[in-house]
Design a protein around this motif. Structure first.
Motif, PDB file in Angstrom:
ATOM      1  N   UNK A  57      -2.671  65.684  33.935  1.00 62.73           N
ATOM      2  CA  UNK A  57      -2.725  64.668  32.881  1.00 62.73           C
ATOM      3  C   UNK A  57      -3.324  65.284  31.620  1.00 62.73           C
ATOM      4  N   UNK A  58      -2.644  65.040  30.487  1.00 59.97           N
ATOM      5  CA  UNK A  58      -3.155  65.430  29.173  1.00 59.97           C
ATOM      6  C   UNK A  58      -3.553  64.154  28.438  1.00 59.97           C
ATOM      7  N   UNK A  59      -4.794  64.071  27.964  1.00 62.63           N
ATOM      8  CA  UNK A  59      -5.250  62.971  27.106  1.00 62.63           C
ATOM      9  C   UNK A  59      -5.511  63.556  25.731  1.00 62.63           C
ATOM     10  N   UNK A  60      -4.845  62.976  24.711  1.00 72.30           N
ATOM     11  CA  UNK A  60      -4.902  63.514  23.354  1.00 72.30           C
ATOM     12  C   UNK A  60      -5.481  62.456  22.424  1.00 72.30           C
ATOM     13  N   UNK A  61      -6.567  62.827  21.708  1.00 70.63           N
ATOM     14  CA  UNK A  61      -7.153  61.901  20.741  1.00 70.63           C
ATOM     15  C   UNK A  61      -8.025  62.656  19.753  1.00 70.63           C
ATOM     16  N   UNK A  62      -7.963  62.267  18.509  1.00 71.46           N
ATOM     17  CA  UNK A  62      -8.854  62.788  17.462  1.00 71.46           C
ATOM     18  C   UNK A  62      -9.083  64.301  17.518  1.00 71.46           C
ATOM     19  N   UNK A  63      -8.017  65.079  17.531  1.00 72.09           N
ATOM     20  CA  UNK A  63      -8.151  66.530  17.501  1.00 72.09           C
ATOM     21  C   UNK A  63      -8.711  67.137  18.771  1.00 72.09           C
ATOM     22  N   UNK A  64      -8.754  66.362  19.850  1.00 70.32           N
ATOM     23  CA  UNK A  64      -9.247  66.850  21.132  1.00 70.32           C
ATOM     24  C   UNK A  64      -8.186  66.594  22.193  1.00 70.32           C
TER      25      UNK A  64
END
Length: 145
Positions: A57-64
């Motif tokens: 799983x990839x979680x992508x948010x705010x440059x992270x």
């Protein structure tokens, strides 16, 4: 936040000791959610990746970007440009603490999928193991058969 079925293409490459090694390309089905600038993509690993029985799983948010794996392989890697972080990597053969230094994240994910690239260095006890890259494409699954 609605989950969609998608086709995920992941190209990974590695540079060891200044030499480029053949990368791998995985094309698989998975799920994708996007809402308010936050994305999540999930897929099951296969024998081809050597991690059969693992959910990624990839979680992508705010440059992270947080990459989590559960199953035959367990790990949680946090990618933040300019930041170094340590993580545990557990396999059936044992556990290892590795470090990663995120060099760059390019993310153009939106409601209908898109592209993401992550460049990072991997180290063991602060000794560089490899320079790595993920190039990920997410496309909505074609409904037509």
């Amino acid at each position: 936040m609605m989950e969609k079925e998608v086709v995920i293409t992941i190209k990974s490459s590695q540079q060891l000791g200044g030499e480029e090694h053949d990368g791998a390309e995985l094309i698989t089905r998975g799920t994708y959610r996007y809402k308010n600038g936050t994305a999540r993509l999930c897929y099951d690993e296969s024998e081809l990746t050597g991690m059969d029985g693992t959910r990624t799983q990839f979680d992508v948010r705010d440059g992270e970007v947080v990459l989590s794996r559960r199953g035959a392989v367990d790990s949680r890697m946090v990618f933040q440009p300019g930041q170094r972080s340590d993580f545990l990597y557990r396999t059936e053969h044992g556990m290892l603490t590795l470090g990663l230094d995120t060099l760059r994240i390019d993310c153009e994910l939106g409601e209908h999928g898109g592209d993401m690239r992550i460049d990072y260095d991997l180290d063991f006890e602060r000794s560089l193991l490899s320079r790595n890259q993920f190039i990920i494409n997410v496309k909505e699954k074609d409904i037509k058969s």
